[in-house]
Motif scaffolding. Structure first.
Motif, mmCIF file in Angstrom:
data_model
loop_
_atom_site.group_PDB
_atom_site.id
_atom_site.type_symbol
_atom_site.label_atom_id
_atom_site.label_comp_id
_atom_site.label_asym_id
_atom_site.label_seq_id
_atom_site.Cartn_x
_atom_site.Cartn_y
_atom_site.Cartn_z
ATOM 1 N N ASN A 1 19.846 0.342 -49.311
ATOM 2 C CA ASN A 1 21.078 0.058 -48.595
ATOM 3 C C ASN A 1 22.253 0.825 -49.213
ATOM 4 N N LEU B 1 21.513 4.814 -48.824
ATOM 5 C CA LEU B 1 21.610 5.344 -47.455
ATOM 6 C C LEU B 1 22.986 5.164 -46.835
ATOM 7 N N ASN B 2 23.854 4.438 -47.507
ATOM 8 C CA ASN B 2 25.182 4.161 -46.945
ATOM 9 C C ASN B 2 25.895 5.468 -46.583
HETATM 10 C C1 NAG Z 1 23.282 -2.567 -45.567
HETATM 11 O O1 NAG Z 1 23.431 -3.952 -45.405
HETATM 12 C C2 NAG Z 1 24.451 -4.338 -44.507
HETATM 13 C C3 NAG Z 1 24.565 -5.823 -44.482
HETATM 14 O O2 NAG Z 1 23.958 -6.405 -45.561
HETATM 15 C C4 NAG Z 1 24.139 -3.809 -43.129
HETATM 16 O O3 NAG Z 1 25.180 -4.160 -42.234
HETATM 17 C C5 NAG Z 1 24.010 -2.302 -43.207
HETATM 18 O O4 NAG Z 1 23.626 -1.811 -41.959
HETATM 19 C C6 NAG Z 1 22.997 -1.908 -44.250
HETATM 20 N N1 NAG Z 1 23.039 -0.462 -44.384
HETATM 21 C C7 NAG Z 1 21.966 0.290 -44.450
HETATM 22 C C8 NAG Z 1 22.221 1.738 -44.586
HETATM 23 O O5 NAG Z 1 20.840 -0.149 -44.426
#
Ligand code: NAG
Ligand code: NAG
Ligand code: NAG
Length: 250
Positions: free
Chosen positions: A64, A67-68
């Motif tokens: 998470n 990949l942000n």
């Molecule tokens: C990361 O987590 C958030 C909520 O926890 C979500 O909204 C978001 O899409 C996630 N991002 C990725 C890149 O997986």
């Protein structure tokens, strides 16, 4: 006047203290660590953060961050120009201290978009590669630091500033020691005096746990650095005889 401690009074005190300790007792029984018996290695000064119910959920959380899109944009633009010269100075200093050479085969662990790799290449260490859960060609290949995709005795030098992201620190270190050549050098940048970010999986309170975990290496130095929130550099050299140099072609 002497207070008379009646039986009901003492009983009441006992019940009240029992009641007050209830949350603590419940915590002991139901804390998340109880759900992770496989993760039970606790060394003084190294705490695994609770809350990961499976390796899958841990990886998802790390992905998470990696990949942000907003973070990736910053890493490849603003951070790229700001951080690479700083990394280059750290590495040049290690080079001046004979801990890396131009000919070293180097690995940067948890390298995201490869800023450290670029810095190594700029100071002349051309055989450098990064590794992270998400590849970023050509600088960074895909790999999990708990299970490096490299053979034993591959690298002369390994660098990481993501020790705090390791859910299994012993595994993280064992993989470095496995893939380093004998006499190879590993350098970690860690945070001792402040807590790292919300994606961290462990908290380190001294260098002792590292010295304990790097059981197959000798400590070279511990020193302060100013490394983007990380304050301490720890360097180790893997024990063992270096492989003999290749025979001269003539
Ligand atoms: C990361 O987590 C958030 C909520 O926890 C979500 O909204 C978001 O899409 C996630 N991002 C990725 C890149 O997986
Ligand atoms: C190592 O590489 C740097 C940068 O490319 C170069 O300036 C230096 O002369 C090289 N050192 C050796 C010992 O080859
Ligand atoms: C690689 O190293 C590990 C740990 O040191 C060892 O257990 C394993 O047998 C080695 N593998 C090979 C193919 O030598």
């Amino acid at each position: 006047m002497k207070t008379k401690l009646t039986k009901p009074f003492i009983l009441r005190c006992f019940l009240v203290s029992l009641f007050l300790s209830l949350p603590f007792v419940l915590y002991l029984f139901f804390s998340p660590q109880q759900q992770q018996p496989h993760n039970s290695v606790t060394i003084k000064d190294l705490r695994i953060r609770p809350g990961y119910n499976s390796y899958e959920s841990y990886i998802q959380r790390q992905l998470n961050k990696t990949l942000n899109p907003r973070l990736r944009k910053i890493w490849t633009t603003r951070d790229w120009d700001r951080k690479i010269p700083v990394f280059a100075r750290f590495f040049q200093d290690l080079k001046d201290n004979k801990l890396i050479q131009n000919t070293s085969k180097a690995l940067c662990i948890g390298a995201r978009v490869g800023q450290e790799v670029e810095a190594l290449r700029r100071i002349g260490v051309h055989d450098s590669v990064g590794m992270d859960l998400v590849p970023y060609p050509p600088l960074v290949v895909k790999g999990d630091f708990h299970n490096q995709p490299f053979q034993n005795n591959t690298f002369d030098f390994e660098f990481s500033n993501v020790f705090d992201h390791a859910l299994y620190p012993a595994r993280f270190v064992a993989e470095i020691e496995r893939t380093l050549k004998p006499q190879g050098v590993s350098v970690l940048h860690v945070a001792l005096s402040r807590r790292a970010d919300k994606y961290s999986a462990n908290d380190l309170y001294s260098v002792q746990p590292l010295i304990h975990l790097f059981g197959n290496s000798d400590l070279i130095h511990v020193r302060s650095v100013d490394g983007f929130g990380l304050d301490t550099e720890v360097a180790f050299r893997k024990k063992g005889q270096p492989p003999p140099p290749p025979p001269h072609p003539f």
